[in-house]
Motif scaffolding. Structure first.
Motif, PDB file in Angstrom:
ATOM      1  N   GLY A 182       0.605  -0.835  -0.221  1.00 54.85           N
ATOM      2  CA  GLY A 182       0.186  -0.336   0.190  1.00 54.85           C
ATOM      3  C   GLY A 182       0.828   1.032   0.259  1.00 54.85           C
ATOM      4  O   GLY A 182       1.060   1.823  -0.465  1.00 54.85           O
ATOM      5  N   ALA A 183       2.048   1.702   0.886  1.00 54.07           N
ATOM      6  CA  ALA A 183       2.840   2.359   0.761  1.00 54.07           C
ATOM      7  C   ALA A 183       3.749   2.471  -0.333  1.00 54.07           C
ATOM      8  O   ALA A 183       3.722   3.522  -0.681  1.00 54.07           O
ATOM      9  N   ALA A 184       3.779   1.719  -1.182  1.00 56.30           N
ATOM     10  CA  ALA A 184       4.744   1.989  -2.457  1.00 56.30           C
ATOM     11  C   ALA A 184       3.348   2.143  -3.130  1.00 56.30           C
ATOM     12  O   ALA A 184       3.724   2.878  -4.108  1.00 56.30           O
ATOM     13  N   ALA A 185       2.004   1.677  -3.092  1.00 53.59           N
ATOM     14  CA  ALA A 185       1.434   1.833  -4.572  1.00 53.59           C
ATOM     15  C   ALA A 185       1.177   2.763  -4.353  1.00 53.59           C
ATOM     16  O   ALA A 185       0.235   3.792  -5.379  1.00 53.59           O
ATOM     17  N   ASN A 250       5.691  12.584  -6.327  1.00 51.08           N
ATOM     18  CA  ASN A 250       5.289  12.245  -6.911  1.00 51.08           C
ATOM     19  C   ASN A 250       4.187  12.771  -7.611  1.00 51.08           C
ATOM     20  O   ASN A 250       3.677  12.805  -9.220  1.00 51.08           O
ATOM     21  N   ARG A 251       3.543  13.914  -7.244  1.00 53.21           N
ATOM     22  CA  ARG A 251       2.251  14.081  -7.946  1.00 53.21           C
ATOM     23  C   ARG A 251       2.767  15.316  -8.651  1.00 53.21           C
ATOM     24  O   ARG A 251       2.465  15.606  -9.517  1.00 53.21           O
ATOM     25  N   GLN A 252       3.976  16.085  -8.331  1.00 52.32           N
ATOM     26  CA  GLN A 252       4.463  16.839  -9.246  1.00 52.32           C
ATOM     27  C   GLN A 252       4.988  16.615 -10.527  1.00 52.32           C
ATOM     28  O   GLN A 252       4.843  16.865 -11.105  1.00 52.32           O
ATOM     29  N   PHE A 253       6.043  15.441 -10.046  1.00 51.65           N
ATOM     30  CA  PHE A 253       5.977  14.373 -11.302  1.00 51.65           C
ATOM     31  C   PHE A 253       4.852  14.199 -12.535  1.00 51.65           C
ATOM     32  O   PHE A 253       5.484  14.522 -13.999  1.00 51.65           O
ATOM     33  N   GLY A 254       3.876  13.823 -12.096  1.00 49.57           N
ATOM     34  CA  GLY A 254       2.949  13.555 -12.655  1.00 49.57           C
ATOM     35  C   GLY A 254       2.840  15.069 -13.982  1.00 49.57           C
ATOM     36  O   GLY A 254       2.042  15.189 -14.455  1.00 49.57           O
ATOM     37  N   ALA A 267      11.169  10.408  -7.856  1.00 47.19           N
ATOM     38  CA  ALA A 267       9.513   9.921  -8.160  1.00 47.19           C
ATOM     39  C   ALA A 267       9.290   8.793  -7.848  1.00 47.19           C
ATOM     40  O   ALA A 267       9.602   8.086  -9.386  1.00 47.19           O
ATOM     41  N   GLU A 268       9.382   7.739  -6.504  1.00 40.16           N
ATOM     42  CA  GLU A 268       8.985   6.600  -6.872  1.00 40.16           C
ATOM     43  C   GLU A 268       8.382   6.083  -7.182  1.00 40.16           C
ATOM     44  O   GLU A 268       8.109   4.397  -7.578  1.00 40.16           O
ATOM     45  N   GLY A 269       7.447   6.473  -7.617  1.00 36.71           N
ATOM     46  CA  GLY A 269       5.957   5.835  -8.331  1.00 36.71           C
ATOM     47  C   GLY A 269       6.407   5.273  -9.679  1.00 36.71           C
ATOM     48  O   GLY A 269       6.094   4.166 -10.367  1.00 36.71           O
ATOM     49  N   VAL A 270       7.796   5.950 -10.263  1.00 38.31           N
ATOM     50  CA  VAL A 270       8.210   5.207 -12.042  1.00 38.31           C
ATOM     51  C   VAL A 270       8.340   4.016 -11.547  1.00 38.31           C
ATOM     52  O   VAL A 270       7.791   3.124 -12.065  1.00 38.31           O
ATOM     53  N   PRO A 271       9.456   3.267 -10.858  1.00 37.73           N
ATOM     54  CA  PRO A 271       9.834   2.115 -11.518  1.00 37.73           C
ATOM     55  C   PRO A 271       8.509   0.985 -10.386  1.00 37.73           C
ATOM     56  O   PRO A 271       8.604  -0.037 -10.518  1.00 37.73           O
ATOM     57  N   THR A 272       8.447   2.371  -9.071  1.00 37.78           N
ATOM     58  CA  THR A 272       6.806   1.084  -8.774  1.00 37.78           C
ATOM     59  C   THR A 272       6.184   0.247  -9.720  1.00 37.78           C
ATOM     60  O   THR A 272       5.567  -0.504  -9.311  1.00 37.78           O
TER      61      THR A 272
END
Length: 319
Positions: A182-185, A250-254, A267-272
């Motif tokens: 959940g924390a990663a997603a 992550n929000r700003q990256f998007g 932005a850790e969400g990219v590889p996640t």
């Protein structure tokens, strides 16, 4: 208590300050000798956001930094964890508690970060410390709630007792798998939120939060965790800080991505998102939001078309 914080990024530097100033421990901040951020902190004791106390210890010797501590906080990029752990031996980590203050999944394998630690240090006591909170808010004295989870209650209690303060109230997690996933997603949901902001479709964030939580809950359950964990502090509870906050990387990256603006922060969400799609395939769970983010980031598809289609064109039962 002697605590070593490994990682001198925004969050790691804050944790060094928090552990020393709010929790009154003796703290060593570890960083690589080649790190510009580490050199600046050692020289000036500030990164322009956090000002470290003068009594802070600094070390670029990983073995000495770990050896001197009873607890080791690790706050680095999730994709760097395996390489970071490689030099450490089970013997030198014996009797120590490793606390992962980072959110992600290993993109090449889909492994949770505690699983990566277990491969290298099978007998180490490991906990995760996740949930909402931005450095800027904490430094203004605005408190928040976070969650600590581990395989054993004793380790959870050890970490919570060591790091509780009026600034952070901890809850005991009851689902290590669910809280890690959940924390990663939530970082992937944060990227999707930023894309909606960049497309002037911010009103769709309500649908994003509702459907995102359901999507992640289904995956957690299929993996053997508790679906309700997606509604806890590690995931849904972190949406305000990730989906709406101006401080969210992550929000700003998007937002910047759909506007064609380069973004140079992690932005850790990219590889996640790659890891989540791997898990979705492995456990046969549909992850439409993750697939949409991946289609835009890695598939070159039009963000407006993909996201509008995701939320506005499906006819189905809500639950």
């Amino acid at each position: 208590m002697n605590v070593t914080v490994c990682g001198c990024g925004r969050w790691g530097t804050f944790l060094a300050w928090y552990t020393a100033v709010q929790c009154h421990h003796t703290v060593t901040l570890y960083g690589r000798e080649t790190s510009v951020h580490f050199q600046q902190l050692r020289r000036t004791h500030t990164n322009g956001l956090v000002t470290l106390p003068e009594k802070m210890n600094f070390s670029s010797d990983l073995h000495n930094a770990v050896e001197s501590a009873q607890m080791v906080i690790i706050s680095i990029g999730a994709q760097n964890l395996r390489g970071f752990l490689q030099p450490l031996s089970p013997e030198e980590c014996a009797g120590k508690t490793l606390v992962l203050c980072m959110k992600g999944l290993e993109s090449d394998t889909g492994l949770r970060l505690t699983q990566v630690v277990r491969e290298h240090l099978p007998d180490a006591d490991v906990a995760v410390w996740v949930g909402p909170g931005h450095v800027q808010d904490f430094l203004q004295g605005i408190p928040n709630c976070m969650v600590v989870d581990s395989d054993t209650q004793a380790v959870k209690e050890r970490v919570v007792h060591a790091f509780s303060s009026p600034l952070i109230r901890f809850y005991y997690g009851e689902d290590l798998l669910g809280n890690e996933v959940g924390a990663a997603a939530k970082n992937v949901i944060g990227i999707a939120a930023g894309m909606l902001d960049g497309l002037n479709k911010t009103a769709l964030k309500g649908a994003l939060m509702s459907r995102g939580t359901r999507e992640v809950g289904r995956l957690i359950q299929a993996m053997g965790g508790k679906e309700i964990s997606a509604y806890g502090l590690a995931h849904l509870g972190d949406y305000e800080a990730t989906v709406f906050s101006r401080y969210s990387h992550n929000r700003q990256f998007g937002e910047d991505f759909v506007r064609g603006i380069p973004y140079d922060k992690l932005a850790e969400g990219v590889p996640t998102v790659t890891a989540l799609l791997r898990l979705g395939s492995q456990y046969r769970v549909e992850l439409p939001i993750c697939q949409a983010v991946d289609a835009v980031l890695n598939g070159g598809q039009d963000a407006n078309k993909v996201l509008s289609g995701l939320f506005l064109r499906s006819l189905k039962m809500e639950f």
